[in-house]
Design a protein around this motif. Structure first.
Motif, short mmCIF file in Angstrom:
data_model
loop_
_atom_site.label_atom_id
_atom_site.label_comp_id
_atom_site.label_asym_id
_atom_site.label_seq_id
_atom_site.Cartn_x
_atom_site.Cartn_y
_atom_site.Cartn_z
N SER A 221 0.83 -1.28 0.29
CA SER A 221 0.47 0.13 -0.24
C SER A 221 0.59 1.37 -0.31
N GLU A 222 1.95 0.96 0.51
CA GLU A 222 2.90 2.07 0.22
C GLU A 222 3.42 2.31 -0.68
N VAL A 223 4.22 3.66 -0.59
CA VAL A 223 4.81 4.50 -2.14
C VAL A 223 6.24 4.25 -2.11
N GLY A 224 7.08 3.78 -2.92
CA GLY A 224 8.50 3.58 -2.26
C GLY A 224 9.28 3.27 -3.49
N TYR A 225 10.80 2.75 -3.58
CA TYR A 225 11.64 2.17 -3.92
C TYR A 225 12.12 1.28 -3.48
N LEU A 226 13.03 0.34 -3.76
CA LEU A 226 14.12 -0.67 -4.17
C LEU A 226 14.99 -0.61 -4.91
N THR A 227 16.26 -0.24 -4.72
CA THR A 227 17.78 -0.24 -5.69
C THR A 227 18.46 -1.50 -5.13
N ARG A 228 19.26 -2.30 -6.34
CA ARG A 228 20.47 -2.90 -6.45
C ARG A 228 21.06 -3.48 -7.24
N PHE A 229 21.99 -3.61 -7.11
CA PHE A 229 22.69 -3.61 -8.39
C PHE A 229 23.72 -5.02 -8.30
N ALA A 230 23.97 -5.84 -9.48
CA ALA A 230 24.78 -6.56 -10.33
C ALA A 230 25.20 -7.09 -10.92
N VAL A 231 27.14 -7.44 -11.08
CA VAL A 231 27.82 -7.95 -11.33
C VAL A 231 27.75 -8.79 -12.69
N PHE A 232 27.47 -8.57 -13.43
CA PHE A 232 27.20 -10.33 -14.34
C PHE A 232 28.71 -10.24 -15.18
N ALA A 233 29.06 -11.55 -16.39
CA ALA A 233 30.43 -11.48 -17.20
C ALA A 233 29.23 -12.66 -17.58
N PHE A 234 30.32 -12.49 -19.58
CA PHE A 234 29.68 -13.69 -20.54
C PHE A 234 31.42 -14.60 -20.26
N PRO A 235 30.25 -16.13 -20.15
CA PRO A 235 31.94 -16.75 -20.43
C PRO A 235 33.57 -16.70 -21.13
N ASP A 236 34.77 -17.12 -21.02
CA ASP A 236 35.41 -17.01 -22.23
C ASP A 236 35.32 -17.34 -23.23
#
Length: 422
Positions: A221-236
């Motif tokens: 019912s609330e107004v707000g936000y969440l943030t997160r980061f991710a590091v990702f890599a393709f295989p060699d």
């Protein structure tokens, strides 16, 4: 001391105080900060923005150069807030240490640290940092996801359900530039009874995408936000980086040469004669041009379909195909944003008006004597055929579109437009 130097000093102080898994020697030299025994170097850039002007708010990008990975740069867009400028800088430093430092160090050491987790681990134990859920990241990636920070929420019971099973980073890999290592940022915004939005950014602002109806599966019912980061890599050994590079090259050549030809057919023929892949040229003509058109018209509030209907060369019909999951579209959004800054506006506008969606919008504008109500305009999915699709398959795809429109019109009566790619 400049604000950038103040920020880096605060980050260094925080990392040294934290120690543990983020430990190692550090060295601050002007506008460059080395961390993790010199394995990364941080720099920062102050940015502006439409709402970034108050003394207690700051928008900046913190750039981490990974020396173990050919000096690839991970760009974190961060907004700090506080009672004054110094407090905003301090919060920005805390956000980077809390949300970004952990995934980067986890990626470098290939083990989860500092509340980060390795995503998509089959049979993994989330309590030890090995999550079976993939947060929406594509299979085959090596991915580390950081903890979420929230603003505006007072009840954590609902937001705690926004875990690794939710598509936080869906379409990140498909949208990423042709490099091996990337940093993605996902911000999900609760709108109360109106549901959730998601804002996805990859490598700073290289890719920016908004999902207006993100499938959180959680009501608040609330107004707000969440943030997160991710590091990702393709295989060699992944061919994806080379494919994305060739796609970007094809998109750029098509866009930059578009205005040099009276029609698109000779442009496509010349590109194929110059060695461009025929199927890729066709994808750019049919899908990248949709992205260009939306870059032009999206600010007016039109209701675009997030999906398309695909008519395949082998006779299959695919419905509800997410556009952002198709690299020819998602990469064109990033490439197109840069082209808008470098191409003459008339040429860019001509490129954006080529596709069927834009033609439908222009027809609506003419019918409304140049004063259309864009926010009431809804566009249905395009039918996008593969190169060489036969007439029977195309007819079947058009029948799917007609059935979709009929179902929608029985649910709600409103102005509508239908269109297709031929």
């Amino acid at each position: 001391m400049s604000e950038v130097e103040q920020l880096l000093q605060k980050i260094e102080d925080g990392i040294v105080e934290h120690g543990g898994d983020l430990g190692g020697w550090t060295r601050l030299d002007g506008d460059a900060l080395q961390l993790f025994d010199g394995r990364i170097t941080l720099r920062a850039e102050l940015r502006g923005g439409p709402s970034i002007g108050s003394a207690g708010m700051i928008h900046l990008h913190i750039l981490a150069t990974l020396h173990d990975y050919d000096d690839e740069v991970l760009d974190a867009c961060i907004v700090g807030m506080g009672e004054n400028r110094e407090a905003a800088l301090a919060q920005a430093a805390v956000i980077w240490i809390t949300c970004v430092a952990g995934p980067i160090r986890s990626f470098l050491d290939d083990r989860p640290v500092c509340s980060s987790c390795k995503a998509g681990v089959k049979g993994g134990d989330a309590s030890k940092g090995y999550c079976p859920g993939d947060y929406g990241l594509a299979p085959g990636l090596r991915s580390y996801v950081g903890p979420a920070i929230s603003r505006g929420f007072t009840d954590d019971r609902a937001t705690s359900r926004l875990d690794d099973t939710k598509p936080w980073f869906r379409f990140a890999a498909e949208s990423a530039a042709p490099r091996r290592v990337h940093l993605a940022k996902a911000t999900i915004l609760a709108k109360g009874k109106a549901g959730w939005n998601r804002e996805l950014e990859i490598d700073g602002h290289d890719v920016s995408h908004v999902d207006p109806d993100w499938p959180a599966g959680v009501r608040v019912s609330e107004v707000g936000y969440l943030t997160r980061f991710a590091v990702f890599a393709f295989p060699d050994d992944s061919p994806e980086v080379a494919r994305q590079a060739e796609l970007d090259r094809t998109i750029r050549r098509f866009a930059e040469d578009f205005s040099k030809y009276e029609s698109v057919d000779p442009l496509m023929e010349d590109m194929v004669a110059q060695g461009f892949d025929p199927d890729l040229v066709h994808e750019v003509e049919s899908l990248s041009t949709i992205a260009f058109g939306r870059l032009l018209f999206e600010p007016y509030g039109l209701q675009y379909s997030p999906t398309i209907i695909r008519a395949r060369r082998d006779g299959r019909i695919e419905t509800d195909v997410p556009l952002m999951g198709v690299p020819a579209y998602s990469r064109a959004r990033a490439v197109g944003a840069r082209l808008r800054e470098t191409m003459p506006m008339e040429q860019f506008r001509s490129l954006c008006l080529y596709n069927a969606e834009s033609n439908a919008i222009m027809q609506a504008m003419e019918a409304a004597d140049g004063k259309p109500e864009f926010n009431k305009m809804k566009l249905y999915p395009s039918v996008v055929p593969d190169r060489g699709v036969d007439e029977r398959t195309m007819d079947a795809a058009m029948a799917e579109l007609s059935a979709f429109i009929e179902r929608d019109r029985t649910r709600q009566k409103r102005p509508w437009w239908k269109f297709w790619k031929s």
